[in-house]
Design an enzyme around this catalytic site. Sequence first.
Site, PDB file in Angstrom:
ATOM      1  N   GLU A 156       0.848  -1.193   0.000  1.00 23.62           N
ATOM      2  CA  GLU A 156       0.000   0.000   0.000  1.00 23.62           C
ATOM      3  C   GLU A 156       0.883   1.242   0.000  1.00 23.62           C
ATOM      4  OE1 GLU A 156      -3.842  -1.677   2.437  1.00 23.62           O
ATOM      5  OE2 GLU A 156      -2.177  -0.833   3.587  1.00 23.62           O
ATOM      6  N   ASP A 172      -4.510  -8.435   5.776  1.00 24.63           N
ATOM      7  CA  ASP A 172      -5.481  -9.381   5.229  1.00 24.63           C
ATOM      8  C   ASP A 172      -4.920 -10.786   5.085  1.00 24.63           C
ATOM      9  OD1 ASP A 172      -8.056  -7.950   4.459  1.00 24.63           O
ATOM     10  OD2 ASP A 172      -6.541  -6.606   3.658  1.00 24.63           O
TER      11      ASP A 172
END
Length: 403
Positions: A156, A172
């Site tokens: 990210e 995740d």
Amino acid sequence: MRKRKAPATRSATSAAVAVALAAAGLTALAPAAPAAAAVPETIALTFTNNSGRSEPVYIYDLGTQLSTGRQGWADAGGTFHAWPGGANPPAPAPDAAIAGPANGQSITIRLPKFSGRIYFSYGQKLVFKLATGGLVQPAVQNPSDPNSNILFNWSEYTLNDSGLWLNSTQVDMFSAPYAVGVKAPDGTTKSTGHLKPGGYQGFFNSLRSQPGGWANLIRTRADGTVLRALAPGHGIESGALPATVLSDYVNRVWSKYSTSTLTVTPFADQPNTKYFGRVSGNVMNFTNTAGAVVTSFQKPDSDSIFGCYKLLDAPNDLVRGPISRTLCAAYNRSTLLTNPNQPDTSAAGFYQDAVTNQYARKIHAQMADGAAYAFAFDDVGHHESLVHDGNPQQAYVTLDPFS
């Protein structure tokens, strides 16, 4: 796919102005603050493949264009392309894949001012679709997702006028190993995300030997390839992990603070901003220094703790959000019984209770620098795998060996 991460220990001012993203589900990593130096419209990202794997690699740069708020993708030259309108049922998205480097090779692409994700996959391209609400991203917990049998991962980032924020994330899932880096104007490079030697296999071996259902988080392809370990919140969602896995710890916390006080000092640079928690029935009430109740939390379930959401929701405000993220970190690290003053930022005391976030514990144990984003607010106390520079000269993503 739910994504829940925000700055954890920034000052009240900068936390309040964190970049917000739209429906793509991508999370900003940076506050929007005045630039100390001019950041160009694109910067170079060198993508190196040291994986030792022979499959082709595909790269995707997906997210939100900060100047317009539009969602889309960037090509290898850093040019932004807006997604077309979606459909119901979702329609295939345009092919945004960039051909990645072969093992032992590197390529350089350009990152635009963007907030989003850099995906990479091994062996085949990822499947992205467009719904009427925007991009449908891979749902790693869903066995019917078209990407469920593909080996992939993502980083990210946010690049804006204040600089670059780039992380490695396991919020995740834990999957294909990689590290991130950024070069500063003085030529020094900061990097994070590398595993210890043998750390990739070490993590999976450790998870397999952990009783209580934790081994069920591991997902393996029919050909024997280990694809990923789901984060425990996704494990609960998919039925792989018991929904009560943290209940015993929560019950003990609830008992302790029925007769004693939990003190939360959420801002490292504001030591006089304190909140005091006491349990009454099924609620933990927090008061300020004047004795007024400022927010209350219902007794959280395991999923709320793993995800730092639902009963531990953390809005981007100056009171509930900072308290919630502090609680979330303390529950995941199991420090609430040993320290009534939170946040507890010393890693030596993390994960010591038998009931804890074993997934996060095992990830941190295998990281070369100890840093990871194993749950949403793992940046409480600065234990996150994040690099930042206000005037970045170049960024790096390195695919690391699996053995």
